[in-house]
Design an enzyme around this catalytic site. Structure first.
Site, mmCIF file in Angstrom:
data_model
loop_
_atom_site.group_PDB
_atom_site.id
_atom_site.type_symbol
_atom_site.label_atom_id
_atom_site.label_comp_id
_atom_site.label_asym_id
_atom_site.label_seq_id
_atom_site.Cartn_x
_atom_site.Cartn_y
_atom_site.Cartn_z
ATOM 1 N N TRP A 124 2.356 1.637 -3.396
ATOM 2 C CA TRP A 124 1.345 2.089 -4.356
ATOM 3 C C TRP A 124 1.361 3.617 -4.448
ATOM 4 C CZ3 TRP A 124 -2.910 5.278 -3.498
ATOM 5 C CH2 TRP A 124 -3.817 5.367 -4.540
ATOM 6 N N HIS A 125 1.633 4.267 -3.307
ATOM 7 C CA HIS A 125 1.607 5.724 -3.306
ATOM 8 C C HIS A 125 2.726 6.327 -4.137
ATOM 9 C CE1 HIS A 125 -1.195 5.184 0.028
ATOM 10 N NE2 HIS A 125 -1.587 6.421 -0.222
ATOM 11 N N GLY A 126 3.859 5.691 -4.137
ATOM 12 C CA GLY A 126 4.958 6.268 -4.911
ATOM 13 C C GLY A 126 6.160 5.352 -4.908
ATOM 14 N N PHE B 121 0.024 10.505 -7.731
ATOM 15 C CA PHE B 121 0.030 9.048 -7.574
ATOM 16 C C PHE B 121 -0.746 8.393 -8.704
ATOM 17 C CE2 PHE B 121 0.059 10.503 -2.950
ATOM 18 C CZ PHE B 121 1.435 10.623 -2.966
ATOM 19 N N GLY C 75 0.837 -1.205 0.000
ATOM 20 C CA GLY C 75 0.000 0.000 0.000
ATOM 21 C C GLY C 75 0.869 1.251 0.000
#
Lengths: 460, 395
Positions: free
Chosen positions: A319-321, A460, A316
């Site tokens: 996923w943001h960066g 994102f 997770g």
């Protein structure tokens, strides 16, 4: 086209007029064209990419539904492979390349490519993948009309930063579309206005301080400056993302669609577990249903549960960066969730809301934001060093910024306790109009208009 | 459920009566909310107390202070008052000009503000002289009687909505908004003129940071402003050593030039010519024309003066100027043009503190020359004029 610009409001006004003035049969085409126009105003070069993913997943959905179990799995893997392949290339290639280069003893730019991240790719690929997995699981029928499916992927209110809408929720609205009720429209207008106020009057005001601090940490030594800079970023990211989401949900309501709630006053949480039940809820739900539970969830013992929690949060975070900072941020939250779960085993009752538990949770969230906002690990260490090792310095918050934060806290607390928004929706029109005027007034007096500060989650 | 091949959008239209009602209610909600916003904004910023709390050093605050100071001066100085308008270059000393008053019979009052142009002067004059009869003359200071477009256009200068924020009326909005050439500026002007909270944003935020401090400073400024401005003494810095090769725009800066001096010399004095589009001419025709129109049937004369052009004079042949609006105005009965060369003796590096502004010595000499030139143009003062030798400001 940012949501908080005049151009966007002219755009949404034009879409609404065209949408409702057209015969029903044309309406979804209007939404589809409007969505591509909206996306194209950012960078039309990525429209073919969006179309490719749409065609791949639409076709995969149909094939999965029609095929035997062995081939179904193959089509699922192919579809997920294409989605993750695009996401991996555009978002993570340079991150991987720089790490491989460093491991090989080369400069970090050795294998780097000039890759531009397509807007919203993290959101629409997750939405696509959830559809494909749901079709594979038999929880969602494959969509027959490609226009319907294309609209699911590119629907402009949530295309670039969510909320991540599940296929069954979206198609329930699309396939059984009903004109919005007076209540829907009133809520839509309020949510758009509240979202705009969150973005312009709160997020952007705090963004100025956060940018000042993180733009040059060394120029603002001391714990007070560090805490105020991090606090400002905490305010910025919440109001920015929640503001965007409110506007998206409000816009969708005006068009007759109902998006899920994405934030529920996360900074009033009394534990990190509670925080994740309130923060970016559509992502939390996605991670739970498509990652945590498939990994085994809490069904295979304690160690496996902690491992799954950690893995889910690490992914997770990633996923943001594409940076180690986001991995650490995810790992930090994974570790806190695991610790809370461990402590919870020895408690008879769940954590109760107290000022101490609230403040402690808020402080933990702020510490996590350091990794989220800092340029790199070096800056994260620098900021944390100031936060915990140096109690000198001056706060960067002015008195009125503090007042603004307290105002937000008061509004959130009243909403938490009394659900004022729901009450407001039942009040007479004149009272609602005055309330709306007060929100406009807050935007007028505090809304940042001299600089354009992009939405944080657009990256994102 | 097996999805239909067509969505609900393809089905026949549902009855729309309730839908129309919903939209009517939404429209009413928005209209009422916007009306309530205008009322709220008006209560707080138009007729409310906030005007008196404006930061005295801000654009809007300065406008208020000058307006109040000059309104009081009208009561104190009698019949032979001359109000002067200009930007920061119109920096003569009223106390020095007043010394010439026994010979000329005219009191010159400084109503200009740094960074202003004819659009701001119009709104200032409208409130300063509502009957268009309180002054013997209005002096408008410009840098040239011919029209020269520069890279920075007065027409696109949004500061007017900040300076005149408290004095813009709803009826001003269409004309004000359309006087900006770009749509971006028009939108900004519309927003700030309609909702004053936008124009006052920075001021309000600063006020909220420390309300008692603001109140104390406002009180101090209200009490002392006339004396501060009367007693103001400018810098003694000079630009001695400045030279500009106009064929190459190469500047020889004065020894020990400060960054501010270098900046103003580079950006204002040694600036390269901009394309001549006629924007300045149109702007002058509109806003100076409006000022002249206010005094068309009045005893008040409108005088244009050309300010000292700089420490070093830009050659005339750098730009082919296509019009001369102010010279055209001179044909009107109540408009007078000062001698174009009246202040040329001030155009020397030792009389300027930077690339735009005169220094203490320059201002002192300019004050006297200005008074004499205005008196020459106006002729003898009104027959009922009597000197006010014991006026407190003269001490």
């Amino acid at each position: 086209m940012l949501f908080n610009t005049v151009q966007f409001f002219l755009f949404i006004a034009a879409v609404l007029v065209l949408f409702y003035a057209s015969p029903r049969g044309f309406r979804k085409y209007i939404l589809l064209v409007a969505s591509y126009v909206f996306y194209g105003t950012w960078n039309w070069h990525f429209i073919p990419l969006l179309l490719t993913l749409t065609v791949v997943d639409y076709t995969a959905g149909r094939l999965i539904e029609k095929s035997d179990p062995r081939r179904r799995k193959l089509f699922l893997i192919l579809s997920l492979g294409v989605n993750l392949g695009f996401l991996g290339f555009f978002k993570y290639y340079n991150f991987l390349a720089s790490n491989v280069s460093l491991l090989a003893g080369k400069p970090s730019t050795w294998l780097a490519l000039n890759v531009i991240l397509p807007l919203g790719i993290s959101f629409h690929t997750f939405q696509s993948m959830s559809y494909i997995v749901d079709v594979y699981r038999g929880e969602q029928e494959a969509i027959l009309d490609p226009v319907d499916y294309a609209l699911f992927i590119c629907f402009f209110p949530q295309l670039v930063a969510g909320p991540i809408v599940r296929a069954r929720e979206f198609f329930k609205d699309l396939l059984h579309w009903q004109p919005p009720t007076a209540d829907d429209i009133s809520r839509g207008i309020f949510q758009m206005t509240i979202g705009l106020a969150k973005k312009m009057a709160f997020a952007d005001q705090f963004a100025k301080i956060a940018n000042l601090y993180f733009g040059n940490v060394a120029a603002h030594p001391g714990g007070a400056a560090a805490w105020s800079g991090v606090f400002s970023f905490g305010m910025q990211i919440y109001f920015d993302f929640a503001g965007y989401t409110d506007m998206a949900i409000g816009m969708a309501k005006l068009l007759g669609f109902h998006f899920p709630e994405n934030f529920r006053r996360p900074y009033l949480a009394c534990s990190i577990t509670d925080f994740w039940h309130r923060w970016h809820m559509s992502l939390s739900r996605w991670l739970r249903d498509y990652l945590y539970i498939p990994l085994g969830g809490n069904r295979h013992g304690r160690v496996s549960t902690y491992r799954n929690l950690m893995l889910t949060m690490l992914l997770g975070g990633l996923w943001h960066g594409a940076s180690w900072n986001f991995v650490i941020w995810g790992g930090y939250h994974g570790a806190l969730l695991a610790i809370e779960r461990l402590i919870g085993r020895f408690r008879r009752q769940p954590v109760r809301w107290t000022v101490a538990s609230w403040l402690f949770t808020f402080a933990l969230a702020l510490v996590g934001w350091v990794f989220f906002r800092a340029e790199d690990l070096h800056q994260s260490r620098q900021v944390l060093g100031q936060m915990f090792g140096n109690w000198h310095g001056h706060t960067l918050l002015t008195r009125w910024h503090t007042g603004l934060a307290l105002l937000a806290l008061a509004v959130a607390a009243i909403e938490e306790k009394f659900d004022w928004f729901e009450h407001l929706m039942t009040w007479p029109l004149a009272v609602r109009a005055v309330t709306l005027a007060l929100i406009f007034f807050v935007i007028e007096v505090f809304g940042v208009t001299d600089v354009a500060i992009p939405f944080v989650y657009f990256q994102f | 459920m097996q999805p239909d091949s067509s969505s609900a959008f393809d089905s026949p239209a549902a009855p729309t009566g309730s839908g129309l009602r919903a939209f009517r209610e939404a429209a009413l909600l928005l209209i009422l909310a916007l009306a309530a916003l205008l009322v709220l904004d008006g209560l707080v910023f138009r007729i409310g107390p906030y005007k008196k709390l404006l930061e005295p050093d801000s654009t809007a605050g300065q406008f208020e202070l000058v307006l109040r100071r000059e309104q009081e001066a009208q009561r104190e100085y009698g019949d032979n008052l001359v109000a002067t308008f200009g930007d920061s270059r119109m920096s003569y000393y009223p106390r020095e000009a007043a010394k010439v008053e026994p010979q000329t019979g005219y009191y010159l009052r400084q109503a200009g503000l740094a960074g202003t142009n004819a659009r701001v002067w119009y709104y200032m004059l409208r409130d300063l002289d509502p009957t268009a009869s309180r002054y013997r003359a209005i002096v408008l200071a410009v840098n040239d009687f011919d029209d020269e477009d520069q890279a920075y256009q007065d027409a696109d200068d949004l500061r007017v909505v900040h300076y005149a924020a408290a004095h813009l009326r709803l009826s001003d909005i269409p004309e004000l908004v359309l006087s900006f050439p770009s749509w971006t500026s028009r939108w900004e002007a519309l927003r700030s003129a309609l909702l004053k909270g936008y124009a006052y944003q920075a001021d309000i935020q600063e006020f909220l940071d420390n309300p008692p401090k603001r109140r104390a400073y406002v009180q101090l400024a209200n009490g002392g402003y006339p004396h501060w401005t009367w007693d103001f003494v400018d810098s003694t810095k000079t630009l001695e050593g400045l030279a500009i090769d106009w064929s190459t725009f190469k500047v020889t800066f004065p020894p020990n030039a400060t960054p501010d001096q270098i900046d103003t010399i580079t950006n204002f004095l040694a600036r390269r010519p901009a394309p001549q589009t006629g924007t300045m001419a149109a702007f002058r025709r509109h806003w100076m024309g409006k000022i002249i129109d206010r005094y068309r049937n009045s005893r008040t004369k409108v005088i244009f003066i050309r300010l000292p052009r700089g420490a070093v004079v830009r050659p005339d042949n750098l730009v082919k100027k296509q019009s001369a609006t102010i010279r055209d105005f001179a044909r009107l009965p109540n408009v007078l043009l000062a001698n174009e060369h009246a202040f040329e003796e001030l155009e020397h590096p030792e009389l300027f503190k930077d690339g735009l502004h005169m220094n203490d010595k320059g201002n002192t000499r300019f004050s006297v020359l200005l008074s004499q030139e205005v008196a020459r143009l106006l002729g003898p003062p009104a027959p009922n004029w009597q000197a006010l030798p014991d006026h407190p400001r003269d001490k």
